[in-house]
Write a protein that holds these residues in place. Structure first.
Motif, PDB file in Angstrom:
ATOM      1  N   VAL A 227      -7.684 -17.392   7.222  1.00 35.60           N
ATOM      2  CA  VAL A 227      -7.868 -16.358   6.306  1.00 35.60           C
ATOM      3  C   VAL A 227      -8.956 -15.536   6.451  1.00 35.60           C
ATOM      4  CG1 VAL A 227      -6.735 -17.571   4.454  1.00 35.60           C
ATOM      5  CG2 VAL A 227      -9.233 -18.063   4.903  1.00 35.60           C
ATOM      6  N   ALA A 228      -9.981 -15.762   7.379  1.00 34.72           N
ATOM      7  CA  ALA A 228     -11.325 -15.302   7.588  1.00 34.72           C
ATOM      8  C   ALA A 228     -10.919 -13.845   8.240  1.00 34.72           C
ATOM      9  CB  ALA A 228     -12.253 -16.011   8.420  1.00 34.72           C
ATOM     10  N   GLY A 229     -11.502 -12.976   7.746  1.00 30.95           N
ATOM     11  CA  GLY A 229     -11.332 -11.456   8.127  1.00 30.95           C
ATOM     12  C   GLY A 229     -10.016 -10.776   7.684  1.00 30.95           C
ATOM     13  N   PHE A 230      -9.167 -11.448   6.910  1.00 26.10           N
ATOM     14  CA  PHE A 230      -7.941 -10.803   6.553  1.00 26.10           C
ATOM     15  C   PHE A 230      -8.392 -10.529   5.116  1.00 26.10           C
ATOM     16  CE2 PHE A 230      -5.961 -13.802   9.749  1.00 26.10           C
ATOM     17  CZ  PHE A 230      -6.047 -12.917  10.986  1.00 26.10           C
TER      18      PHE A 230
ATOM     19  N   PHE B  49      -6.411 -14.427  -1.696  1.00 20.86           N
ATOM     20  CA  PHE B  49      -5.578 -15.422  -2.204  1.00 20.86           C
ATOM     21  C   PHE B  49      -6.625 -16.681  -2.243  1.00 20.86           C
ATOM     22  CE2 PHE B  49      -1.912 -13.449  -0.312  1.00 20.86           C
ATOM     23  CZ  PHE B  49      -1.542 -12.573  -1.605  1.00 20.86           C
ATOM     24  N   GLU B  50      -7.505 -17.001  -1.282  1.00 21.53           N
ATOM     25  CA  GLU B  50      -8.360 -17.913  -1.085  1.00 21.53           C
ATOM     26  C   GLU B  50      -9.506 -18.024  -2.135  1.00 21.53           C
ATOM     27  OE1 GLU B  50      -9.603 -21.502   1.637  1.00 21.53           O
ATOM     28  OE2 GLU B  50      -7.830 -20.465   1.061  1.00 21.53           O
ATOM     29  N   MET B  51      -9.938 -16.987  -2.336  1.00 22.36           N
ATOM     30  CA  MET B  51     -11.149 -16.736  -3.503  1.00 22.36           C
ATOM     31  C   MET B  51     -10.389 -16.647  -4.963  1.00 22.36           C
ATOM     32  SD  MET B  51     -13.411 -16.607  -1.452  1.00 22.36           S
ATOM     33  CE  MET B  51     -14.711 -16.592  -2.792  1.00 22.36           C
ATOM     34  N   TRP B  52      -9.186 -16.429  -5.213  1.00 20.24           N
ATOM     35  CA  TRP B  52      -8.679 -16.426  -6.340  1.00 20.24           C
ATOM     36  C   TRP B  52      -8.511 -17.980  -6.732  1.00 20.24           C
ATOM     37  CZ3 TRP B  52      -4.160 -12.379  -5.616  1.00 20.24           C
ATOM     38  CH2 TRP B  52      -4.985 -11.072  -5.595  1.00 20.24           C
ATOM     39  N   ARG B  53      -8.027 -18.888  -5.589  1.00 20.65           N
ATOM     40  CA  ARG B  53      -7.761 -20.203  -5.789  1.00 20.65           C
ATOM     41  C   ARG B  53      -9.213 -20.991  -6.118  1.00 20.65           C
ATOM     42  NH1 ARG B  53      -7.851 -24.231  -1.902  1.00 20.65           N
ATOM     43  NH2 ARG B  53      -8.170 -22.976  -0.363  1.00 20.65           N
TER      44      ARG B  53
ATOM     45  N   ALA C  11     -20.664 -21.786  -7.012  1.00 16.98           N
ATOM     46  CA  ALA C  11     -19.558 -22.909  -7.586  1.00 16.98           C
ATOM     47  C   ALA C  11     -18.487 -22.642  -6.732  1.00 16.98           C
ATOM     48  CB  ALA C  11     -19.094 -22.736  -9.081  1.00 16.98           C
ATOM     49  N   MET C  12     -17.811 -21.453  -6.293  1.00 16.44           N
ATOM     50  CA  MET C  12     -16.774 -21.055  -5.715  1.00 16.44           C
ATOM     51  C   MET C  12     -17.052 -21.396  -4.368  1.00 16.44           C
ATOM     52  SD  MET C  12     -14.872 -17.804  -6.881  1.00 16.44           S
ATOM     53  CE  MET C  12     -16.108 -16.610  -6.125  1.00 16.44           C
ATOM     54  N   ASP C  13     -18.464 -21.341  -3.802  1.00 12.65           N
ATOM     55  CA  ASP C  13     -18.714 -21.691  -2.348  1.00 12.65           C
ATOM     56  C   ASP C  13     -18.793 -23.377  -2.067  1.00 12.65           C
ATOM     57  OD1 ASP C  13     -19.542 -20.568   0.449  1.00 12.65           O
ATOM     58  OD2 ASP C  13     -21.211 -21.766   0.117  1.00 12.65           O
ATOM     59  N   GLU C  14     -19.144 -24.018  -3.256  1.00 11.46           N
ATOM     60  CA  GLU C  14     -19.280 -25.403  -3.200  1.00 11.46           C
ATOM     61  C   GLU C  14     -17.675 -25.914  -2.959  1.00 11.46           C
ATOM     62  OE1 GLU C  14     -21.087 -27.250  -6.401  1.00 11.46           O
ATOM     63  OE2 GLU C  14     -23.116 -26.349  -5.833  1.00 11.46           O
TER      64      GLU C  14
ATOM     65  N   ASP D 257     -13.359 -27.549   3.327  1.00 12.63           N
ATOM     66  CA  ASP D 257     -13.272 -27.262   4.798  1.00 12.63           C
ATOM     67  C   ASP D 257     -12.737 -25.650   5.017  1.00 12.63           C
ATOM     68  OD1 ASP D 257     -14.585 -29.207   5.557  1.00 12.63           O
ATOM     69  OD2 ASP D 257     -12.885 -30.432   5.840  1.00 12.63           O
ATOM     70  N   SER D 258     -12.751 -24.853   3.949  1.00 13.37           N
ATOM     71  CA  SER D 258     -12.404 -23.555   4.102  1.00 13.37           C
ATOM     72  C   SER D 258     -12.917 -22.629   4.922  1.00 13.37           C
ATOM     73  CB  SER D 258     -12.288 -22.730   2.566  1.00 13.37           C
ATOM     74  OG  SER D 258     -12.024 -21.308   2.666  1.00 13.37           O
ATOM     75  N   GLU D 259     -12.288 -21.622   5.685  1.00 15.00           N
ATOM     76  CA  GLU D 259     -13.205 -20.696   6.575  1.00 15.00           C
ATOM     77  C   GLU D 259     -13.923 -19.931   5.854  1.00 15.00           C
ATOM     78  OE1 GLU D 259     -10.257 -19.686  10.343  1.00 15.00           O
ATOM     79  OE2 GLU D 259      -9.333 -18.874   8.477  1.00 15.00           O
ATOM     80  N   LEU D 260     -13.755 -19.564   4.863  1.00 15.41           N
ATOM     81  CA  LEU D 260     -14.785 -18.950   3.882  1.00 15.41           C
ATOM     82  C   LEU D 260     -15.974 -19.341   3.336  1.00 15.41           C
ATOM     83  CD1 LEU D 260     -12.012 -16.606   1.913  1.00 15.41           C
ATOM     84  CD2 LEU D 260     -13.108 -16.319   4.184  1.00 15.41           C
ATOM     85  N   ALA D 261     -16.129 -20.744   3.640  1.00 13.79           N
ATOM     86  CA  ALA D 261     -17.229 -21.519   3.155  1.00 13.79           C
ATOM     87  C   ALA D 261     -18.475 -20.920   3.640  1.00 13.79           C
ATOM     88  CB  ALA D 261     -16.976 -22.965   3.524  1.00 13.79           C
ATOM     89  N   GLY D 262     -19.514 -20.608   2.927  1.00 21.06           N
ATOM     90  CA  GLY D 262     -20.770 -20.378   3.423  1.00 21.06           C
ATOM     91  C   GLY D 262     -21.032 -18.756   3.408  1.00 21.06           C
ATOM     92  N   HIS D 263     -19.821 -18.139   3.183  1.00 17.58           N
ATOM     93  CA  HIS D 263     -19.873 -16.500   2.963  1.00 17.58           C
ATOM     94  C   HIS D 263     -20.251 -15.984   1.819  1.00 17.58           C
ATOM     95  CE1 HIS D 263     -17.332 -15.570   6.926  1.00 17.58           C
ATOM     96  NE2 HIS D 263     -17.431 -16.735   6.837  1.00 17.58           N
ATOM     97  N   ARG D 264     -20.229 -16.971   0.622  1.00 20.29           N
ATOM     98  CA  ARG D 264     -20.666 -16.553  -0.686  1.00 20.29           C
ATOM     99  C   ARG D 264     -20.051 -15.263  -1.223  1.00 20.29           C
ATOM    100  NH1 ARG D 264     -24.383 -19.581  -2.814  1.00 20.29           N
ATOM    101  NH2 ARG D 264     -25.019 -17.966  -4.400  1.00 20.29           N
ATOM    102  N   MET D 265     -18.720 -15.147  -1.082  1.00 20.58           N
ATOM    103  CA  MET D 265     -18.123 -13.928  -1.506  1.00 20.58           C
ATOM    104  C   MET D 265     -17.786 -14.110  -3.007  1.00 20.58           C
ATOM    105  SD  MET D 265     -15.476 -13.848   1.571  1.00 20.58           S
ATOM    106  CE  MET D 265     -14.520 -12.416   1.186  1.00 20.58           C
ATOM    107  N   ASN D 266     -17.637 -12.936  -3.583  1.00 20.82           N
ATOM    108  CA  ASN D 266     -16.998 -12.773  -4.996  1.00 20.82           C
ATOM    109  C   ASN D 266     -15.636 -13.008  -4.852  1.00 20.82           C
ATOM    110  OD1 ASN D 266     -19.384 -11.962  -6.341  1.00 20.82           O
ATOM    111  ND2 ASN D 266     -19.263 -10.018  -5.385  1.00 20.82           N
TER     112      ASN D 266
END
Length: 504
Positions: free
Chosen positions: A372-375, A381-385, A407-410, A416-425
């Motif tokens: 999902v990273a970069g797409f 979809f990942e952040m909504w989840r 909380a979402m980043d936790e 083990d999501s690819e977006l972990a650590g990106h701290r996105m809205n």
């Protein structure tokens, strides 16, 4: 000149300045809304403004939203992030306060400010076009400078609404200019790959047509245009998956030089070929390093690896990923890979095809690798989840104003999501408010804004016309998939046009 007229003139001038700066510069936009506030305070007339504030339920809703986010600081753990959010939201309080306690623009003042704003959007789009034409491999997100391409696309939608208004009421020359401007805005949204802007525009235009049922020929035209667009998308999808000869023939084990191929057999397709079949890493490295100063194991100008860019580019041409494939590249094609162009289709003039191919490529990677990273769409979809999980864990009062991202980043880290650590809205303003304030807070916000709609007749009069109602729909729809209030450009888009409301 009387003081009241002086302040009114300054108000109009600053609105024009705000209309320009909201699509060009964050620094200037901050100056514009701060100066608007200063002029508002120096103007005085407090009794009149207080009366307008008491009568404006919409202003009360904006104030209520800001205060609720402030209250959310009481149970937030990350106070630093919380105060940062409150600082970003400050224009959401101040700009409506100024605009909704000031008489709306009418007549020539209204036309001049909207003309300044429209000109600014057009000029920025021309600058973007020049950047797109002169900077090969420029990511579509960076075509428009100094503003998110998604936020800018929403402004393009507003220019389309204004163009429609001129087409309906303007003189002959004005109508032709409006048609040209409308078509250009539509084309530019395709160039910057703004799925959000195109979908919002399609929905809003349909709603506007359905509210004017007597214009059934226009509804029929809309159906034909959308049907045609769907047909073109279908054609491009068929081309994307049309299997090329290299993909259809039996897999060969070795290159012409006798070195073994790697066939990942992972099923990822692009341009009718399997990307990770027919790969000989040893030959690719040796031949590429002979033809380019960029190291095979380094990065292209796009920030992605030269290796992955080269493999996708050769795949798009239907070539094997070995010394023979690299040798077949022209010097111009080598430069394209160095510039980060991963697919020959991206170099062509068919921007619609490029947009469809990009979307399909994202789908392929997600289906076969769950990447999902970069797409853009897949990240949503990942952040909504993640946001939905946070809401389910803290349903009533949320996690507080400053803890949503953490909380979402936790949750993403635990999974083990690819977006972990990106701290996105969360990429949805509605989910963001609910995650911060819970169901109770979101219900209060919803009540305040629904209360502003009633009495319905008064609200409909204020929002009527070729600008206000479609703008309002654009704001509401955009918040489904965007954190519209997370940036100054988004906040100003949600508040600037309140100055053009009709007299209630």
């Amino acid at each position: 000149m009387r003081p009241a007229k002086v302040h009114r003139s300054i108000y109009i001038l600053l609105l024009g300045f705000l209309g320009v700066s909201m699509v060009t510069s964050v620094f200037l936009a901050n100056m514009a809304w701060v100066f608007l506030g200063i002029n508002w305070m120096l103007e005085g007339r407090w009794r009149e403004k207080w009366q307008m504030a008491k009568e404006s339920r919409l202003l009360q809703a904006f104030v209520g939203l800001f205060l609720l986010m402030f209250v959310g600081m009481l149970w937030t753990a990350d106070t630093r992030a919380g105060w940062g959010t409150m600082q970003v939201l400050l224009p959401l309080l101040c700009v409506p306060m100024v605009l909704l306690t000031t008489k709306p623009l009418v007549g020539n003042a209204r036309k001049v400010v909207l003309l300044i704003y429209t000109t600014a959007v057009f000029v920025v789009s021309v600058v973007g076009l020049v950047r797109w034409l002169t900077m090969p491999g420029l990511p579509h997100r960076d075509i428009v400078p100094n503003i998110s391409h998604i936020r800018f696309a929403l402004n393009c939608c507003v220019v389309v609404y204004l163009s429609v208004g001129v087409m309906l009421k303007g003189a002959t020359l004005q109508r032709w200019i409006a048609v040209a401007l409308m078509l250009w805005m539509l084309a530019f949204m395709v160039i910057i790959h703004s799925y959000t802007g195109i979908i919002v525009l399609a929905i809003v235009s349909l709603v506007m047509l359905l509210t004017r049922w007597r214009r059934w020929p226009l509804i029929a035209l809309w159906v034909m245009l959308v049907g045609g667009a769907i047909g073109v998308v279908g054609y491009e999808v068929k081309n994307y998956y049309h299997m090329a000869p290299l993909a259809e023939r039996p897999l060969q084990e070795v290159t012409v030089n006798g070195r073994p191929y790697e066939h990942a057999q992972d099923g990822i397709i692009e341009n009718g070929n399997y990307i990770n079949n027919y790969v000989c890493d040893e030959e690719l490295r040796a031949e590429w390093n002979c033809r380019s100063a960029l190291d095979y194991d380094g990065l292209a100008s796009s920030g992605y690896s030269v290796k992955s860019t080269l493999i996708r580019y050769l795949n798009g041409l239907g070539l094997t990923k070995d010394s023979v494939g690299v040798a077949a590249l022209t010097n111009a094609q080598v430069v394209a890979v160095e510039n980060g162009v991963a697919n020959p289709v991206y170099e062509g003039g068919n921007v619609f095809r490029k947009m469809v191919y990009t979307m399909l490529m994202e789908r392929e990677f997600y289906v076969h690798t769950h990447a999902v990273a970069g797409f853009t769409m897949l990240q949503r979809f990942e952040m909504w989840r993640a946001a939905t999980h946070v809401i389910s864990e803290h349903p009533w009062f949320g996690v507080g104003t400053g803890d949503v991202v953490g909380a979402m980043d936790e949750y993403l880290t635990a999974g083990d999501s690819e977006l972990a650590g990106h701290r996105m809205n969360c990429h949805s303003q509605y989910l963001g408010i609910m995650a911060a304030l819970g169901i109770v807070g979101f219900a209060v916000v919803l009540f305040l804004f629904l209360r502003a709609v009633f009495p319905l007749r008064k609200f409909r009069h204020a929002m009527s016309g070729t600008l206000m109602f479609p703008w309002l729909l654009t704001v509401l729809i955009s918040m489904l998939t965007e954190d519209t209030l997370a940036t100054l450009a988004g906040i100003l888009f949600c508040t600037f046009f309140l100055a053009f409301r009709n007299k209630a």
